[in-house]
Write a protein that holds these residues in place. Structure first.
Motif, PDB file in Angstrom:
ATOM      1  N   SER A  31      45.771  34.719  43.134  1.00  0.00           N
ATOM      2  CA  SER A  31      45.171  34.942  41.825  1.00  0.00           C
ATOM      3  C   SER A  31      45.950  34.148  40.779  1.00  0.00           C
ATOM      4  CB  SER A  31      45.175  36.427  41.460  1.00  0.00           C
ATOM      5  OG  SER A  31      44.201  36.704  40.481  1.00  0.00           O
ATOM      6  N   MET A  32      45.297  33.882  39.654  1.00  0.00           N
ATOM      7  CA  MET A  32      45.930  33.035  38.640  1.00  0.00           C
ATOM      8  C   MET A  32      45.227  33.269  37.302  1.00  0.00           C
ATOM      9  SD  MET A  32      46.211  28.913  38.951  1.00  0.00           S
ATOM     10  CE  MET A  32      44.500  28.525  39.240  1.00  0.00           C
TER      11      MET A  32
ATOM     12  N   ALA B 220      49.769  34.967  41.491  1.00  0.00           N
ATOM     13  CA  ALA B 220      50.184  35.735  42.659  1.00  0.00           C
ATOM     14  C   ALA B 220      50.145  34.779  43.841  1.00  0.00           C
ATOM     15  CB  ALA B 220      49.227  36.900  42.891  1.00  0.00           C
ATOM     16  N   LEU B 221      51.270  34.632  44.519  1.00  0.00           N
ATOM     17  CA  LEU B 221      51.396  33.665  45.615  1.00  0.00           C
ATOM     18  C   LEU B 221      51.719  34.372  46.917  1.00  0.00           C
ATOM     19  CD1 LEU B 221      53.617  30.966  43.827  1.00  0.00           C
ATOM     20  CD2 LEU B 221      51.119  30.939  44.110  1.00  0.00           C
TER      21      LEU B 221
ATOM     22  N   PHE C 108      52.110  44.426  37.470  1.00  0.00           N
ATOM     23  CA  PHE C 108      52.166  44.301  36.009  1.00  0.00           C
ATOM     24  C   PHE C 108      51.033  43.402  35.517  1.00  0.00           C
ATOM     25  CE2 PHE C 108      53.672  42.741  31.933  1.00  0.00           C
ATOM     26  CZ  PHE C 108      54.342  43.815  31.388  1.00  0.00           C
ATOM     27  N   PHE C 109      50.762  42.342  36.257  1.00  0.00           N
ATOM     28  CA  PHE C 109      49.780  41.356  35.790  1.00  0.00           C
ATOM     29  C   PHE C 109      48.428  41.410  36.497  1.00  0.00           C
ATOM     30  CE2 PHE C 109      53.616  39.182  34.146  1.00  0.00           C
ATOM     31  CZ  PHE C 109      53.173  38.947  32.845  1.00  0.00           C
TER      32      PHE C 109
ATOM     33  N   LEU D 143      43.170  40.043  43.530  1.00  0.00           N
ATOM     34  CA  LEU D 143      43.857  39.192  44.507  1.00  0.00           C
ATOM     35  C   LEU D 143      42.905  38.792  45.626  1.00  0.00           C
ATOM     36  CD1 LEU D 143      47.210  41.184  44.842  1.00  0.00           C
ATOM     37  CD2 LEU D 143      46.664  39.347  43.248  1.00  0.00           C
ATOM     38  N   ALA D 144      42.907  37.483  45.978  1.00  0.00           N
ATOM     39  CA  ALA D 144      42.065  37.010  47.076  1.00  0.00           C
ATOM     40  C   ALA D 144      42.442  37.744  48.357  1.00  0.00           C
ATOM     41  CB  ALA D 144      42.260  35.504  47.250  1.00  0.00           C
ATOM     42  N   LYS D 145      41.448  37.974  49.207  1.00  0.00           N
ATOM     43  CA  LYS D 145      41.713  38.682  50.472  1.00  0.00           C
ATOM     44  C   LYS D 145      42.259  37.725  51.523  1.00  0.00           C
ATOM     45  CE  LYS D 145      38.331  42.289  49.683  1.00  0.00           C
ATOM     46  NZ  LYS D 145      37.522  41.671  48.606  1.00  0.00           N
TER      47      LYS D 145
END
Ligand code: CMP
Length: 141
Positions: free
Chosen positions: A37-38, A77-78, A132-133, A139-141
């Motif tokens: 995610s971004m 999110a990485l 937090f974000f 988030l991608a699965k």
């Protein structure tokens, strides 16, 4: 042992101002991080204080939270095996004066405070910072 991990990274206001966003995201992809995610956003002073609460007693807390709430940031999110340590290696030392060649901070950070990028430092902080974000459904699965 390798374990699939998630980590939170912030491209800080100084790096956004320098138009470094594309270059930094390219580094994530080249080094095998999957972007889950971004988003680009601006946080308030209060949100910056909450995010950096572990540093509340530090002399630089006021300045750090002013900086982090002073312009747009990009949060990602990485995911990768050993994502937390591998991202910190790719970022380079907190103080760019000590950052190795080829790291993001060597290229983009100016000082220990205006240091271009943040990455979670452990599994528990990664969980807190991702939450937090990002909501789980973002988030991608
Ligand atoms: P970051 O990885 O986001 O985690 C905490 C931040 O505080 C750090 O990057 C720097 O931006 C900042 N920081 C850490 N040490 C100092 C310091 N000695 N003086 C000013 N800022 C600092």
């Amino acid at each position: 042992m390798k374990t699939l991990q998630r980590t939170l990274t912030i491209i800080k206001p100084d790096a956004v101002r320098k138009n470094a966003v594309g270059d930094i995201i390219e580094q994530f992809e080249k080094h095998g991080f999957r972007i889950l995610s971004m988003k680009m956003l601006e946080i308030s002073k209060h949100q910056a204080e909450q995010f950096y609460a572990v540093h509340a007693s530090k002399s630089f807390f006021n300045s750090l939270t002013n900086f982090m709430s002073g312009g747009p940031i990009v949060v990602l999110a990485l995911e990768k095996e050993n994502a937390i340590a591998d991202l910190r290696k790719l970022m380079g030392a907190t103080n760019p004066a000590n950052a190795e060649e080829g790291t993001i901070r060597k290229k983009w950070a100016s000082t220990i405070e205006f240091n271009a990028i943040h990455g979670s430092d452990a599994e528990d902080t990664a969980r807190f910072e991702l939450g937090f974000f990002f909501a789980g459904f973002e988030l991608a699965k």
